[in-house]
Motif scaffolding. Structure first.
Motif, PDB file in Angstrom:
ATOM      1  N   ASN A  61     -63.794 -10.723  63.080  1.00  0.00           N
ATOM      2  CA  ASN A  61     -64.962 -11.113  63.865  1.00  0.00           C
ATOM      3  C   ASN A  61     -65.809  -9.889  64.170  1.00  0.00           C
ATOM      4  N   VAL A  62     -67.113 -10.071  64.134  1.00  0.00           N
ATOM      5  CA  VAL A  62     -68.036  -8.996  64.532  1.00  0.00           C
ATOM      6  C   VAL A  62     -69.278  -9.631  65.150  1.00  0.00           C
ATOM      7  N   THR A  63     -69.861  -8.951  66.128  1.00  0.00           N
ATOM      8  CA  THR A  63     -71.121  -9.367  66.736  1.00  0.00           C
ATOM      9  C   THR A  63     -72.073  -8.175  66.689  1.00  0.00           C
ATOM     10  N   PHE A  64     -73.345  -8.432  66.358  1.00  0.00           N
ATOM     11  CA  PHE A  64     -74.283  -7.332  66.146  1.00  0.00           C
ATOM     12  C   PHE A  64     -75.718  -7.775  66.363  1.00  0.00           C
ATOM     13  N   VAL A  65     -76.591  -6.788  66.493  1.00  0.00           N
ATOM     14  CA  VAL A  65     -78.041  -6.986  66.514  1.00  0.00           C
ATOM     15  C   VAL A  65     -78.643  -5.954  65.565  1.00  0.00           C
ATOM     16  N   GLY A  66     -79.816  -6.246  65.031  1.00  0.00           N
ATOM     17  CA  GLY A  66     -80.470  -5.304  64.126  1.00  0.00           C
ATOM     18  C   GLY A  66     -81.972  -5.306  64.317  1.00  0.00           C
ATOM     19  N   ARG A  67     -82.604  -4.216  63.912  1.00  0.00           N
ATOM     20  CA  ARG A  67     -84.057  -4.092  63.963  1.00  0.00           C
ATOM     21  C   ARG A  67     -84.600  -4.254  62.531  1.00  0.00           C
ATOM     22  N   TYR A  68     -84.638  -5.500  62.085  1.00  0.00           N
ATOM     23  CA  TYR A  68     -85.011  -5.827  60.709  1.00  0.00           C
ATOM     24  C   TYR A  68     -86.521  -5.738  60.541  1.00  0.00           C
ATOM     25  N   GLU A  69     -86.965  -4.891  59.616  1.00  0.00           N
ATOM     26  CA  GLU A  69     -88.396  -4.693  59.403  1.00  0.00           C
ATOM     27  C   GLU A  69     -88.786  -4.672  57.936  1.00  0.00           C
ATOM     28  N   GLU A  70     -87.926  -4.121  57.088  1.00  0.00           N
ATOM     29  CA  GLU A  70     -88.273  -3.942  55.680  1.00  0.00           C
ATOM     30  C   GLU A  70     -87.404  -4.838  54.793  1.00  0.00           C
ATOM     31  N   LEU A  71     -87.916  -5.111  53.612  1.00  0.00           N
ATOM     32  CA  LEU A  71     -87.218  -5.954  52.653  1.00  0.00           C
ATOM     33  C   LEU A  71     -85.780  -5.476  52.448  1.00  0.00           C
ATOM     34  N   TYR A  72     -84.845  -6.407  52.563  1.00  0.00           N
ATOM     35  CA  TYR A  72     -83.405  -6.227  52.328  1.00  0.00           C
ATOM     36  C   TYR A  72     -82.673  -5.438  53.416  1.00  0.00           C
ATOM     37  N   ASP A  73     -83.329  -5.091  54.547  1.00  0.00           N
ATOM     38  CA  ASP A  73     -82.554  -4.562  55.671  1.00  0.00           C
ATOM     39  C   ASP A  73     -81.421  -5.540  55.956  1.00  0.00           C
ATOM     40  N   GLN A  74     -80.210  -5.033  56.147  1.00  0.00           N
ATOM     41  CA  GLN A  74     -79.065  -5.936  56.291  1.00  0.00           C
ATOM     42  C   GLN A  74     -77.967  -5.325  57.144  1.00  0.00           C
ATOM     43  N   ALA A  75     -77.280  -6.209  57.884  1.00  0.00           N
ATOM     44  CA  ALA A  75     -76.137  -5.795  58.695  1.00  0.00           C
ATOM     45  C   ALA A  75     -75.163  -6.959  58.771  1.00  0.00           C
ATOM     46  N   GLY A  76     -73.875  -6.615  58.912  1.00  0.00           N
ATOM     47  CA  GLY A  76     -72.876  -7.665  59.024  1.00  0.00           C
ATOM     48  C   GLY A  76     -71.472  -7.153  58.835  1.00  0.00           C
ATOM     49  N   LEU A  77     -70.700  -7.880  58.033  1.00  0.00           N
ATOM     50  CA  LEU A  77     -69.270  -7.640  57.839  1.00  0.00           C
ATOM     51  C   LEU A  77     -68.972  -7.513  56.348  1.00  0.00           C
ATOM     52  N   MET A  78     -68.047  -6.633  56.011  1.00  0.00           N
ATOM     53  CA  MET A  78     -67.631  -6.467  54.619  1.00  0.00           C
ATOM     54  C   MET A  78     -66.115  -6.543  54.521  1.00  0.00           C
ATOM     55  N   ILE A  79     -65.659  -7.156  53.425  1.00  0.00           N
ATOM     56  CA  ILE A  79     -64.250  -7.143  53.030  1.00  0.00           C
ATOM     57  C   ILE A  79     -64.233  -6.579  51.621  1.00  0.00           C
ATOM     58  N   ARG A  80     -63.429  -5.546  51.398  1.00  0.00           N
ATOM     59  CA  ARG A  80     -63.555  -4.782  50.154  1.00  0.00           C
ATOM     60  C   ARG A  80     -62.195  -4.334  49.636  1.00  0.00           C
ATOM     61  N   HIS A  81     -61.995  -4.562  48.337  1.00  0.00           N
ATOM     62  CA  HIS A  81     -60.821  -3.997  47.664  1.00  0.00           C
ATOM     63  C   HIS A  81     -61.208  -2.701  46.949  1.00  0.00           C
ATOM     64  N   ASP A  82     -62.319  -2.744  46.212  1.00  0.00           N
ATOM     65  CA  ASP A  82     -62.841  -1.568  45.522  1.00  0.00           C
ATOM     66  C   ASP A  82     -64.314  -1.813  45.220  1.00  0.00           C
ATOM     67  N   ALA A  83     -64.930  -0.953  44.419  1.00  0.00           N
ATOM     68  CA  ALA A  83     -66.375  -1.025  44.172  1.00  0.00           C
ATOM     69  C   ALA A  83     -66.814  -2.293  43.458  1.00  0.00           C
ATOM     70  N   THR A  84     -65.907  -2.988  42.796  1.00  0.00           N
ATOM     71  CA  THR A  84     -66.291  -4.194  42.054  1.00  0.00           C
ATOM     72  C   THR A  84     -65.614  -5.458  42.562  1.00  0.00           C
ATOM     73  N   HIS A  85     -64.924  -5.380  43.698  1.00  0.00           N
ATOM     74  CA  HIS A  85     -64.293  -6.561  44.294  1.00  0.00           C
ATOM     75  C   HIS A  85     -64.484  -6.502  45.807  1.00  0.00           C
ATOM     76  N   TRP A  86     -65.492  -7.243  46.296  1.00  0.00           N
ATOM     77  CA  TRP A  86     -65.811  -7.221  47.717  1.00  0.00           C
ATOM     78  C   TRP A  86     -66.699  -8.406  48.090  1.00  0.00           C
TER      79      TRP A  86
END
Length: 193
Positions: A61-86
């Motif tokens: 679980n995660v809770t967040f706020v962001g100051r989104y202004e430009e194309l593709y600005d993004q924030a959130g949660l990641m689950i990652r095994h390696d550079a090609t599996h996430w």
């Protein structure tokens, strides 16, 4: 639960990451992203990811706020095994609005997104890993109940993963997000309905 940085490390540390009370304030470096090939043709693995390691099934679980202004600005949660599996999910700014976005990468990235028209400040995410699946849910500060965003395949053979807050700004530097809490627990449930 407030963010405890004790057992967490950065993949691609950002230029700014500071605790302000119980909030983690993070600012992106230039042209950061996580993406592998599909449609756009580029491969980027330089987004900012605050990670802790986990095996087997869990709920994050995660809770967040962001100051989104430009194309593709993004924030959130990641689950990652390696550079090609996430998987990354959260809010992404596109077409002049906030969208709930999920990218799943199994060799190549895919992207699903839908516009969020509600007026809200904070976004909460809940992702449960059960076997071969990631059950992705979201809730804003204007909602009482979790809403399903996606049920995604994630290879169960990839038992060792990292999980945590992530943010990127593919078109600029200086996107700022605040993470209010983060936790990883045993899976909350297998129930979808």
């Amino acid at each position: 639960m407030p963010i405890d940085l004790k057992d967490m490390t950065w993949l691609n540390p950002p230029p700014l990451a500071e605790m302000h009370g119980e909030r983690l304030v993070v600012r992106t470096g230039p042209t950061t992203d996580f993406w592998q090939g599909t449609y756009y043709g580029f491969h980027r693995d330089n987004g900012h990811f605050l990670q802790q390691h986990r095996r087997g099934d869990f709920t994050a679980n995660v809770t967040f706020v962001g100051r989104y202004e430009e194309l593709y600005d993004q924030a959130g949660l990641m689950i990652r095994h390696d550079a090609t599996h996430w998987m990354k999910c959260g809010i992404e700014y596109t077409d002049g609005a906030r969208h709930f976005s999920v990218v799943v990468t199994n060799g190549h990235s895919d992207w699903s997104a839908f516009r969020l028209d509600d007026d809200f400040e904070t976004m909460s995410l809940q992702v449960t890993r059960n076997g071969d699946a990631l059950f992705i849910q979201y809730r804003t500060d204007e909602m009482e109940a979790w809403r399903m965003a996606r049920l995604a395949y994630f290879d169960p053979a990839l038992e060792d993963v990292a999980v945590g807050p992530a943010l990127c700004s593919p078109q600029r530097e200086g996107f700022e997000a605040e993470f209010l809490d983060f936790s990883v627990t045993n899976p909350v449930s297998r129930d979808i309905h």
